[in-house]
Scaffold this active site. Structure first.
Site, PDB file in Angstrom:
ATOM      1  N   LYS A 136    -131.778 -14.037 -53.546  1.00 18.34           N
ATOM      2  CA  LYS A 136    -132.677 -15.292 -53.442  1.00 18.34           C
ATOM      3  C   LYS A 136    -131.361 -16.432 -52.917  1.00 18.34           C
ATOM      4  CE  LYS A 136    -133.473 -18.191 -56.939  1.00 18.34           C
ATOM      5  NZ  LYS A 136    -133.105 -19.602 -56.670  1.00 18.34           N
ATOM      6  N   THR A 159    -140.546 -22.407 -64.423  1.00 25.05           N
ATOM      7  CA  THR A 159    -140.497 -21.621 -65.917  1.00 25.05           C
ATOM      8  C   THR A 159    -139.535 -22.573 -66.739  1.00 25.05           C
ATOM      9  OG1 THR A 159    -138.539 -20.550 -64.956  1.00 25.05           O
ATOM     10  CG2 THR A 159    -140.625 -19.320 -65.117  1.00 25.05           C
ATOM     11  N   ASP A 184    -135.651 -19.743 -51.313  1.00 20.72           N
ATOM     12  CA  ASP A 184    -136.555 -20.365 -52.162  1.00 20.72           C
ATOM     13  C   ASP A 184    -136.026 -22.075 -51.985  1.00 20.72           C
ATOM     14  OD1 ASP A 184    -137.567 -21.277 -54.654  1.00 20.72           O
ATOM     15  OD2 ASP A 184    -135.630 -20.827 -55.809  1.00 20.72           O
ATOM     16  N   GLN A 189    -134.036 -22.368 -69.554  1.00 24.69           N
ATOM     17  CA  GLN A 189    -135.507 -21.804 -69.261  1.00 24.69           C
ATOM     18  C   GLN A 189    -136.237 -22.061 -70.391  1.00 24.69           C
ATOM     19  OE1 GLN A 189    -136.530 -21.037 -66.500  1.00 24.69           O
ATOM     20  NE2 GLN A 189    -135.146 -19.911 -65.207  1.00 24.69           N
ATOM     21  N   LYS A 212    -139.071 -23.986 -51.910  1.00 22.14           N
ATOM     22  CA  LYS A 212    -139.978 -24.753 -52.597  1.00 22.14           C
ATOM     23  C   LYS A 212    -140.459 -25.750 -51.582  1.00 22.14           C
ATOM     24  CE  LYS A 212    -138.505 -23.546 -57.212  1.00 22.14           C
ATOM     25  NZ  LYS A 212    -137.015 -23.214 -56.950  1.00 22.14           N
ATOM     26  N   ARG A 269    -127.998 -16.168 -63.671  1.00 21.67           N
ATOM     27  CA  ARG A 269    -126.906 -16.167 -64.447  1.00 21.67           C
ATOM     28  C   ARG A 269    -126.510 -15.015 -65.282  1.00 21.67           C
ATOM     29  NH1 ARG A 269    -128.273 -22.157 -66.446  1.00 21.67           N
ATOM     30  NH2 ARG A 269    -130.226 -21.278 -65.869  1.00 21.67           N
ATOM     31  N   ASP A 316    -144.884 -31.141 -49.187  1.00 20.61           N
ATOM     32  CA  ASP A 316    -145.145 -32.201 -48.338  1.00 20.61           C
ATOM     33  C   ASP A 316    -146.532 -32.179 -47.811  1.00 20.61           C
ATOM     34  OD1 ASP A 316    -144.418 -34.418 -46.517  1.00 20.61           O
ATOM     35  OD2 ASP A 316    -142.426 -34.010 -46.888  1.00 20.61           O
ATOM     36  N   ILE A 317    -146.845 -33.003 -46.849  1.00 21.22           N
ATOM     37  CA  ILE A 317    -148.253 -33.114 -46.099  1.00 21.22           C
ATOM     38  C   ILE A 317    -148.056 -31.907 -45.148  1.00 21.22           C
ATOM     39  CG2 ILE A 317    -148.123 -35.586 -46.183  1.00 21.22           C
ATOM     40  CD1 ILE A 317    -147.649 -35.587 -43.119  1.00 21.22           C
ATOM     41  N   PRO A 318    -149.276 -31.357 -45.089  1.00 21.03           N
ATOM     42  CA  PRO A 318    -149.746 -30.108 -44.362  1.00 21.03           C
ATOM     43  C   PRO A 318    -148.870 -30.100 -43.071  1.00 21.03           C
ATOM     44  CG  PRO A 318    -151.802 -30.836 -45.370  1.00 21.03           C
ATOM     45  CD  PRO A 318    -150.775 -31.912 -45.377  1.00 21.03           C
ATOM     46  N   ASN A 319    -148.973 -30.741 -42.055  1.00 17.75           N
ATOM     47  CA  ASN A 319    -148.490 -30.948 -40.916  1.00 17.75           C
ATOM     48  C   ASN A 319    -146.806 -30.700 -41.183  1.00 17.75           C
ATOM     49  OD1 ASN A 319    -148.541 -30.930 -37.855  1.00 17.75           O
ATOM     50  ND2 ASN A 319    -147.292 -32.678 -38.179  1.00 17.75           N
ATOM     51  N   THR A 320    -146.088 -31.445 -41.845  1.00 20.24           N
ATOM     52  CA  THR A 320    -144.908 -31.138 -42.182  1.00 20.24           C
ATOM     53  C   THR A 320    -144.254 -29.855 -42.525  1.00 20.24           C
ATOM     54  OG1 THR A 320    -144.481 -33.660 -42.482  1.00 20.24           O
ATOM     55  CG2 THR A 320    -142.712 -32.312 -43.331  1.00 20.24           C
TER      56      THR A 320
END
Length: 235
Positions: free
Chosen positions: A31, A118, A58, A189, A60, A210, A63-67
């Site tokens: 990742k 998490t 990863d 976590q 994540k 970790r 934002d707005i859909p177009n961006t």
């Protein structure tokens, strides 16, 4: 197919590649998160992919859909195997992301949605986010939204994997961080379990940082994680 994804949460290119150099017999699924991506840029993705590793990018997106659609179109060119966004961005955003991620030939990486981090406790969800439903209900609702949008799965706690499969089907992927060895530290976590327990609960992929990257012998820790999660006797 179950697999272990190593979270390469390193501050820069050198530290990450030095870590991966330890793996002479395996090419683990890795990742690449925000810290490494913002430090080393898209070239680190290309370099690690060139070494033969599968990559979960990863970042994540939220934002707005177009961006998000336009950003996913850029990420699809990096030839990663999996990427993600926040389910809280709504069904239209997730649908736009899927459209942007799909290449002209119809291929695309797996796309999964983060339900609740998490590190987020139910108390924090109520007090900080003002979400008044219980954690289980919120995660299931976000998972159903991701399925409606056409995504491949979600990021959730391993404690929620079984329920996600019951709501969205066995083929809907559960990618679960929050993994610690039974004799390890919990860290920051909140909703955690062991690799063996994650397997019992039905996680498809576990993301482990970790407990592997900070171990005295990272390769041995990775192999232990694979044994406990995948169930193989030797690796």
């Amino acid at each position: 197919m179950k697999d272990v994804i190593i979270a390469c949460d390193f501050p820069g290119r050198t530290e990450c590649l030095d870590f991966l150099d330890m793996f002479r017999e395996e090419k683990p699924f890795v990742k690449i998160g925000m810290e490494l991506f913002y430090s080393a840029g898209p070239d680190i993705v290309r370099e690690i992919k060139g070494r033969g590793h599968r990559i979960f990018l990863d970042l994540k997106l939220h934002d707005i859909p177009n961006t998000v659609k336009r950003s996913m179109a850029v990420l699809s060119g990096l030839d990663v195997d999996m990427c993600n966004l926040h389910a809280a961005g709504t069904i239209p955003m997730m649908r736009a992301a899927l459209e942007g991620l799909t290449r002209p030939d119809g291929t695309r990486p797996l796309l999964i949605a983060v339900t609740q981090l998490t590190s987020t406790s139910e108390e924090a969800m109520h007090g900080d986010l003002l979400i008044d439903r219980d954690m289980q209900s919120v995660v299931m609702h976000y998972a159903k939204n991701a399925a409606i949008a056409g995504l491949d799965g979600v990021v959730c706690s391993p404690l929620e994997a079984e329920s996600v499969h019951s709501v969205c089907g066995s083929g809907f992927l559960t990618v679960t961080p929050g993994i610690r060895f039974a004799d390890g530290e919990k860290g920051d976590q909140s909703r955690v379990t062991t690799p063996e327990k994650a397997r019992e609960l039905g996680s498809d992929y576990i993301v482990v940082g970790r407990p592997i990257t900070a171990a005295a012998d990272p390769v041995a820790a990775y192999r232990r994680c694979v044994r406990e999660f995948v169930g193989t006797k030797e690796i």
